[in-house]
Motif scaffolding. Structure first.
Motif, PDB file in Angstrom:
ATOM      1  N   ASP A  37      35.945  15.745  16.706  1.00  0.00           N
ATOM      2  CA  ASP A  37      36.267  15.339  15.343  1.00  0.00           C
ATOM      3  C   ASP A  37      37.235  16.371  14.780  1.00  0.00           C
ATOM      4  O   ASP A  37      37.049  17.566  14.937  1.00  0.00           O
ATOM      5  CB  ASP A  37      35.009  15.258  14.478  1.00  0.00           C
ATOM      6  N   ILE A  38      38.277  15.898  14.134  1.00  0.00           N
ATOM      7  CA  ILE A  38      39.357  16.775  13.686  1.00  0.00           C
ATOM      8  C   ILE A  38      39.084  17.256  12.266  1.00  0.00           C
ATOM      9  O   ILE A  38      38.858  16.445  11.369  1.00  0.00           O
ATOM     10  CB  ILE A  38      40.704  16.042  13.751  1.00  0.00           C
ATOM     11  N   HIS A  46      41.449  19.836   2.340  1.00  0.00           N
ATOM     12  CA  HIS A  46      40.532  19.660   3.460  1.00  0.00           C
ATOM     13  C   HIS A  46      40.752  18.265   4.039  1.00  0.00           C
ATOM     14  O   HIS A  46      40.677  17.267   3.331  1.00  0.00           O
ATOM     15  CB  HIS A  46      39.081  19.819   3.007  1.00  0.00           C
ATOM     16  N   PHE A  47      41.057  18.195   5.344  1.00  0.00           N
ATOM     17  CA  PHE A  47      41.264  16.929   6.035  1.00  0.00           C
ATOM     18  C   PHE A  47      40.238  16.811   7.145  1.00  0.00           C
ATOM     19  O   PHE A  47      40.051  17.731   7.944  1.00  0.00           O
ATOM     20  CB  PHE A  47      42.677  16.868   6.622  1.00  0.00           C
ATOM     21  N   TYR A  48      39.554  15.669   7.213  1.00  0.00           N
ATOM     22  CA  TYR A  48      38.549  15.426   8.239  1.00  0.00           C
ATOM     23  C   TYR A  48      38.772  14.039   8.819  1.00  0.00           C
ATOM     24  O   TYR A  48      38.829  13.045   8.096  1.00  0.00           O
ATOM     25  CB  TYR A  48      37.141  15.545   7.655  1.00  0.00           C
ATOM     26  N   PHE A  49      38.946  13.957  10.128  1.00  0.00           N
ATOM     27  CA  PHE A  49      39.096  12.678  10.815  1.00  0.00           C
ATOM     28  C   PHE A  49      38.088  12.633  11.959  1.00  0.00           C
ATOM     29  O   PHE A  49      38.200  13.371  12.940  1.00  0.00           O
ATOM     30  CB  PHE A  49      40.519  12.513  11.360  1.00  0.00           C
ATOM     31  N   PRO A  50      37.068  11.770  11.854  1.00  0.00           N
ATOM     32  CA  PRO A  50      36.004  11.709  12.869  1.00  0.00           C
ATOM     33  C   PRO A  50      36.426  10.912  14.105  1.00  0.00           C
ATOM     34  O   PRO A  50      35.972   9.788  14.325  1.00  0.00           O
ATOM     35  CB  PRO A  50      34.858  11.039  12.119  1.00  0.00           C
ATOM     36  N   LEU A  51      37.270  11.474  14.933  1.00  0.00           N
ATOM     37  CA  LEU A  51      37.810  10.781  16.094  1.00  0.00           C
ATOM     38  C   LEU A  51      36.712  10.431  17.106  1.00  0.00           C
ATOM     39  O   LEU A  51      36.563   9.269  17.492  1.00  0.00           O
ATOM     40  CB  LEU A  51      38.894  11.628  16.757  1.00  0.00           C
ATOM     41  N   THR A  52      35.947  11.398  17.538  1.00  0.00           N
ATOM     42  CA  THR A  52      34.894  11.160  18.523  1.00  0.00           C
ATOM     43  C   THR A  52      33.816  10.252  17.954  1.00  0.00           C
ATOM     44  O   THR A  52      33.337   9.345  18.647  1.00  0.00           O
ATOM     45  CB  THR A  52      34.264  12.494  18.968  1.00  0.00           C
ATOM     46  N   THR A  53      33.446  10.464  16.708  1.00  0.00           N
ATOM     47  CA  THR A  53      32.450   9.616  16.069  1.00  0.00           C
ATOM     48  C   THR A  53      32.941   8.167  16.010  1.00  0.00           C
ATOM     49  O   THR A  53      32.174   7.238  16.274  1.00  0.00           O
ATOM     50  CB  THR A  53      32.139  10.128  14.650  1.00  0.00           C
TER      51      THR A  53
END
Length: 70
Positions: A37-38, A46-53
């Motif tokens: 997750d990025i 704050h940037f959050y990108f849940p790639l694996t999720t």
């Protein structure tokens, strides 16, 4: 008789409600903060990108839809 679009929208709505209700349990299992997750933080940004999720949720939903279609 319901149209396929309305059935699809109802199904998506039910899935979203269930995920929303189960979200606290899913977070205890680590879903939402997995490796892959990025996260990027700088100053007040704050940037959050849940790639694996997202990939895991997509796989689970694909399997469920495949099972229900059979």
């Amino acid at each position: 008789m319901k149209s396929p679009v309305s059935q699809f929208l109802i199904t998506i709505g039910v899935v979203l409600v269930l995920v929303g209700l189960l979200w606290p349990v899913l977070q205890k299992w680590g879903l939402g903060r997995l490796p892959g997750d990025i996260t990027y933080t700088k100053n007040n940004f704050h940037f959050y990108f849940p790639l694996t999720t997202s990939i895991i949720v997509s796989l689970i939903l694909t399997i469920l839809f495949w099972l229900f279609r059979r």
